[in-house]
Design an enzyme around this catalytic site. Structure first.
Site, PDB file in Angstrom:
ATOM      1  N   GLU A  50      28.947  33.665  98.437  1.00  0.00           N
ATOM      2  CA  GLU A  50      28.477  33.329  97.096  1.00  0.00           C
ATOM      3  C   GLU A  50      27.391  32.245  97.110  1.00  0.00           C
ATOM      4  OE1 GLU A  50      29.159  34.654  94.191  1.00  0.00           O
ATOM      5  OE2 GLU A  50      30.730  36.049  94.747  1.00  0.00           O
ATOM      6  N   SER A  51      27.556  31.231  97.938  1.00  0.00           N
ATOM      7  CA  SER A  51      26.642  30.076  97.864  1.00  0.00           C
ATOM      8  C   SER A  51      26.135  29.582  99.208  1.00  0.00           C
ATOM      9  CB  SER A  51      27.363  28.909  97.178  1.00  0.00           C
ATOM     10  OG  SER A  51      28.398  28.419  98.027  1.00  0.00           O
TER      11      SER A  51
END
Length: 421
Positions: free
Chosen positions: A341-342
């Protein structure tokens, strides 16, 4: 001038002034074919925003008539195809994705379009599913879905009681895609096939012959991480610069070597090491992805342990493990989600405004914080690793429970929404 005139309408569209953009672009006349194709594409996007499928089809037909080879037609096909895809309207999206790969076979996204058609046929067990899976391998042998195509060919072979063919397809995955999702599944399927000595030695000649006709690039790779003479000089110079506090200069030295000399993966590892020292795990991951882009094809034992620790780090480990335990989650799964996700950037903000390590939307964060009684709460707290991991782990658990603990579906739902999963 034509391009600039069209961009006025594009700016209105981006500013969410859709009606003004649609009116302006519909009334605009330009002579440049490229500008006109862009104009029609944005008219299609305006119609999509208004959920006007008839207008979308009209703009797409006009693009096909006037500018069949324009990249803007490809963008329009993808935009309209994806709008039907998220609603699971197979009969509507299939001809659009088919036109994408037939009209633009050399474009990078053609493989994804072909896979969407192929996958829809496999899910519905159409008679041509096997042929489409094999066609995907022939047309796009190095696509992101090559291992998936091999795996589902194996599943179809199993369904036809053809263990030898299934074993050949699964064996290709295990040999050539050492770190892929389908590799683990292929090993499980092989172990479930008949285990007699005769069965284990069976090789499907037709499948082996077919695989030899597929123009795969070299997949399973072994990288030599021992620096050669030139690389040693670069590394020594970069380390000397870093020891003098000149990290920026050291990175320039290493990036130049990675882009212009013959051991980019060695330079990438050094760059990643430097980034990790300043707690920039996201930058370290990006360096490895850029300068060792084939790392998922590398055998684990072919790279130093440090390479894998930097590629798959566990920052904020204490909090990560604590919240995983509280929600009965595998901490490595939570870490994998944050990495995807990040890339472990606690300040990450997506185009849709999701924030932090596990990319929580502000509205979702507000609701979850009420359930968990996190007070005081503000959107800024999503940038705090501890808070973000607490919310992300809790949300992942709730999503998993909603899909009866099916993890592939849970991860899809976390990323794209429960209704779509």
């Amino acid at each position: 001038r034509d391009a600039a005139l069209v961009k006025i309408g594009v700016a209105q569209y981006i500013a969410k002034d859709t009606k003004a953009a649609q009116k302006y672009l519909a009334e605009l006349t330009v002579q440049s074919p490229q500008a006109d194709a862009e104009r029609l594409h944005y008219l299609l996007l305006c119609a999509r925003r208004a959920n006007d499928r008839a207008a979308m089809s009209a703009e797409l037909d006009e693009l096909a008539r006037l500018h069949p080879d324009s990249p803007w037609r490809l963008e329009a096909l993808l935009a309209m195809g994806n709008s039907y895809l998220v609603e699971n309207q197979v009969d509507a999206y299939e001809p659009l994705f088919r036109a994408c790969y037939e009209s633009f076979p050399k474009e990078a996204r053609a493989a994804g379009c072909h896979w969407k058609v192929t996958w829809a046929h496999y899910l519905r067990r159409k008679d041509d599913a096997r042929d489409l899976l094999r066609e995907h391998l022939r047309l796009f042998p190095n696509s992101d879905e090559s291992s998936a195509a091999l795996y589902f060919l194996g599943r179809l072979a199993e369904g036809a009681d053809d263990s030898a063919s299934a074993r050949a397809y699964y064996g290709e995955i295990v040999r050539e895609y050492p770190n892929y999702f389908y590799t683990g599944l292929a090993r499980e399927r092989i172990s479930a096939l008949p285990q007699t000595e005769a069965a284990s030695s069976l090789v499907s000649a037709p499948v082996s012959s077919f695989l030899r006709t597929v123009d795969f690039a070299t997949r399973a790779r072994v990288r030599n991480f021992e620096p050669n003479g030139r690389a040693k000089v670069r590394l020594a110079r970069a380390r000397l610069l870093a020891s003098a506090g000149l990290d920026d200069w050291a990175e320039v030295e290493l990036r130049y070597a990675a882009q212009n000399e013959d051991q980019p993966h060695v330079m990438g590892l050094e760059l990643a090491t430097m980034a990790a020292r300043r707690s920039a795990q996201d930058q370290a991951i990006r360096y490895l992805k850029r300068y060792a882009p084939d790392y998922l094809y590398m055998r684990i034992d072919s790279a130093p342990a440090e390479f894998w620790k930097l590629a798959f780090p566990m920052p904020y480990r204490e909090d990560l493990e604590r919240f995983a335990r509280q929600n009965n989650l595998d901490p490595f799964l939570v870490a994998a989600l944050a990495r995807q996700e990040s890339e472990f950037n606690p300040k990450a903000v997506s185009v849709s405004s999701a924030r932090g390590l596990t990319q929580i939307m502000p509205s979702t964060g507000r609701e979850l914080s009420r359930r968990l009684r996190i007070r005081p709460y503000s959107t800024a707290r999503l940038f705090q690793p501890q808070v973000n991991l607490q919310l992300g782990a809790y949300y992942l658990r709730s999503v998993a429970d909603s899909v009866d603990g099916r993890w592939e579906a849970a991860l899809a739902a976390y990323n794209a929404g429960l209704s779509r999963a």
